[in-house]
Write a protein that holds these residues in place. Sequence first.
Motif, mmCIF file in Angstrom:
data_model
loop_
_atom_site.group_PDB
_atom_site.id
_atom_site.type_symbol
_atom_site.label_atom_id
_atom_site.label_comp_id
_atom_site.label_asym_id
_atom_site.label_seq_id
_atom_site.Cartn_x
_atom_site.Cartn_y
_atom_site.Cartn_z
ATOM 1 N N PHE A 141 0.803 -1.216 -0.059
ATOM 2 C CA PHE A 141 -0.144 0.075 -0.131
ATOM 3 C C PHE A 141 0.896 1.174 0.149
ATOM 4 O O PHE A 141 1.786 1.382 0.597
ATOM 5 N N LEU A 142 0.718 2.170 -0.896
ATOM 6 C CA LEU A 142 1.140 3.552 -0.861
ATOM 7 C C LEU A 142 0.010 4.401 -0.831
ATOM 8 O O LEU A 142 -0.830 4.631 -1.502
ATOM 9 N N VAL A 143 0.117 5.245 0.363
ATOM 10 C CA VAL A 143 -1.045 6.126 0.908
ATOM 11 C C VAL A 143 -0.452 7.456 0.814
ATOM 12 O O VAL A 143 0.436 7.871 1.507
ATOM 13 N N VAL A 144 -1.356 8.364 0.311
ATOM 14 C CA VAL A 144 -1.013 9.804 0.329
ATOM 15 C C VAL A 144 -2.366 10.630 0.856
ATOM 16 O O VAL A 144 -3.346 10.403 0.033
ATOM 17 N N ARG A 145 -2.216 11.643 1.863
ATOM 18 C CA ARG A 145 -3.526 12.296 2.076
ATOM 19 C C ARG A 145 -4.120 12.952 0.976
ATOM 20 O O ARG A 145 -3.278 13.507 0.199
ATOM 21 N N ASP A 146 -5.320 12.735 0.577
ATOM 22 C CA ASP A 146 -5.946 12.955 -0.651
ATOM 23 C C ASP A 146 -5.905 14.536 -0.792
ATOM 24 O O ASP A 146 -5.943 14.903 -2.291
ATOM 25 N N THR A 147 -5.837 15.215 -0.009
ATOM 26 C CA THR A 147 -5.876 16.859 -0.392
ATOM 27 C C THR A 147 -4.382 17.070 -0.775
ATOM 28 O O THR A 147 -4.191 18.324 -1.208
#
Length: 307
Positions: A141-147
């Motif tokens: 999983f690679l996650v970036v805060r959507d904003t």
Amino acid sequence: MTSNYLSKSVADLLLKHRQKCADKVEEICAIYGSKVAYRKTLVVERIERSDDPRLTEFYQLYLSNFTLEHEQESLEGFAKVLDFNWDSKIQRDYGPFFEPIILLRDPANNELVGAADFALYAYPIQSSEYSGIDASCQLNFLVVRDTLRGVGIAFDLLNHVEMELLQFANQHTGQSPHKVFTTIEMNNPRRMTAEQLDEDATAALMDPNDRTIWWQKQGFYRLDLPYVQPALAPGGEACRYLDFFIRSKFSTEESPKEIPSFVIQEHVRRFFYVSVGKFETPMDDNVEWKEIVEFLGRHPSVKIIRT
């Protein structure tokens, strides 16, 4: 541009979100001077154990990006795999492997802005799995805060993961330069229904086709492998619209056009048994795993599709 296979309401949602992200980028540049200057302020942190209090904080960020139930890992699942890092029997039977979580934190507001969960596998020279490839990575999983889309945080996370992979290869093989590769699962829009496409885009706030293009720009290409991910938990459903992508880093030669099948089998074995099945699913009898093994047994190598 948003693809025409999405419904109008979802397409409008993505356009609004894209503008919101552009406004945020403009705000960051006004404060820090550039996106790069902002990213240099971010603090890198690492989770290696299940009792780390930051695991819950990571999980909240994860849930904000992965909202589809059948694609969603539980907090208990993440904790269980972190415990495997310190289990000598599992390390002996499926190692050398290590599955950490990297976090990026904004010190200005103490907010997590991105994270990567990944598994590292080494193939020491003296082991039966050695093929000239030193190590591999399954980027779960690679996650970036959507904003904060468009700031470059995902690119930085990928670089951190690659550095970890090279360090792991050096630790367990003791030689350099290294031959390593990283794999990811990716939703294939052509294997998804209209409802699944809308659901995916709404959850990720990203056009599935744009996601594929982004990963290809980072050097990931599809493996010619009939891939299905087993259920993440007992009683769950297998995910049948995923493709398996690979990025190879062979510093001594041109990037390969194919990978030996037995290397892919050993890589997927560790991924399925440890990260996916967590020894709760009887993987020896799992249909998806057996079908991949059967396919690999008929082919000496797996082609990398670059078109």
